[in-house]
Design a protein around this motif. Structure first.
Motif, PDB file in Angstrom:
ATOM      1  N   PHE A  90       0.837  -1.214   0.000  1.00  0.00           N
ATOM      2  CA  PHE A  90       0.000   0.000   0.000  1.00  0.00           C
ATOM      3  C   PHE A  90       0.863   1.253   0.000  1.00  0.00           C
ATOM      4  O   PHE A  90       0.571   2.219  -0.711  1.00  0.00           O
ATOM      5  CB  PHE A  90      -0.953   0.015   1.199  1.00  0.00           C
ATOM      6  N   LYS A  91       1.922   1.257   0.795  1.00  0.00           N
ATOM      7  CA  LYS A  91       2.782   2.440   0.916  1.00  0.00           C
ATOM      8  C   LYS A  91       3.604   2.709  -0.341  1.00  0.00           C
ATOM      9  O   LYS A  91       4.094   3.819  -0.524  1.00  0.00           O
ATOM     10  CB  LYS A  91       3.726   2.278   2.110  1.00  0.00           C
ATOM     11  N   PRO A  94      -0.030  -0.230  -5.189  1.00  0.00           N
ATOM     12  CA  PRO A  94      -0.334  -1.475  -4.486  1.00  0.00           C
ATOM     13  C   PRO A  94      -0.501  -2.661  -5.442  1.00  0.00           C
ATOM     14  O   PRO A  94      -1.090  -2.527  -6.507  1.00  0.00           O
ATOM     15  CB  PRO A  94      -1.653  -1.191  -3.770  1.00  0.00           C
ATOM     16  N   GLY A 150      -7.618  -1.421   1.734  1.00  0.00           N
ATOM     17  CA  GLY A 150      -6.809  -0.538   2.572  1.00  0.00           C
ATOM     18  C   GLY A 150      -7.550  -0.113   3.824  1.00  0.00           C
ATOM     19  O   GLY A 150      -6.982  -0.104   4.918  1.00  0.00           O
ATOM     20  N   ILE A 172      -1.461  -8.172  -1.688  1.00  0.00           N
ATOM     21  CA  ILE A 172      -2.446  -7.828  -0.657  1.00  0.00           C
ATOM     22  C   ILE A 172      -3.412  -8.982  -0.442  1.00  0.00           C
ATOM     23  O   ILE A 172      -3.726  -9.338   0.696  1.00  0.00           O
ATOM     24  CB  ILE A 172      -3.165  -6.514  -1.025  1.00  0.00           C
TER      25      ILE A 172
END
Length: 150
Positions: free
Chosen positions: A49-50, A54, A129, A59
């Motif tokens: 995510f950072k 992404p 997220g 994920i």
């Protein structure tokens, strides 16, 4: 003959005591391994995510790992697997003295982990997220109350 029977009985008792002593240590080691795997999965998703770009596959895999442990967390802390076991553990005594609070924290974690997996499986990264943030909140809340600082 009686002497041999007594020696066998003493040996059997010694083996039983040794097995009981090993069981808490093995339980703690297995618990720590599983918690590290979940932490690694959370870090992988967080890093993704950072990154600004992404990776849905990362994920999704991370969410599946965490959700796979979701319902087990509450079973990893049987009585006798705290500091008294003689193995380094960050588990606070409150896990056992506040069983209702710990069970609630474990249930909250489980629900949030499943929500994260559902969101990640949907492919909606914004929802994933947000769900990961909620999951992180359950982790933080549990750690603050039930985990000693490393």
């Amino acid at each position: 003959m009686r002497k041999i029977s007594m020696m066998i009985g003493a040996l059997a008792l010694g083996v039983a005591v040794a097995a009981q002593a090993a069981a808490p240590a093995q339980t703690i080691e297995a618990r720590q391994k599983s918690l590290k795997e979940m932490g690694k999965a959370m870090k992988g998703a967080g890093d993704s995510f950072k990154s600004g770009n992404p990776d849905a596959a990362v994920i999704k895999a991370s969410a599946a790992t965490v959700a796979g442990y979701a319902d087990k967390l509450g079973t990893w802390f049987p009585k006798g697997t705290g500091a008294e076991a003689g193995v380094k553990t960050a588990a606070k005594a409150e896990i056992w003295s506040d069983q209702a609070g710990f069970k609630k924290a474990a249930a909250d974690f489980s629900a949030a982990a499943k929500g994260f997996k559902t969101a990640a499986d949907s492919g909606d990264l914004a929802a994933a997220g947000k769900a990961m943030g909620a999951l992180g909140g359950t982790c933080k809340g549990c750690h603050e109350k039930f985990k000693n600082k490393d």
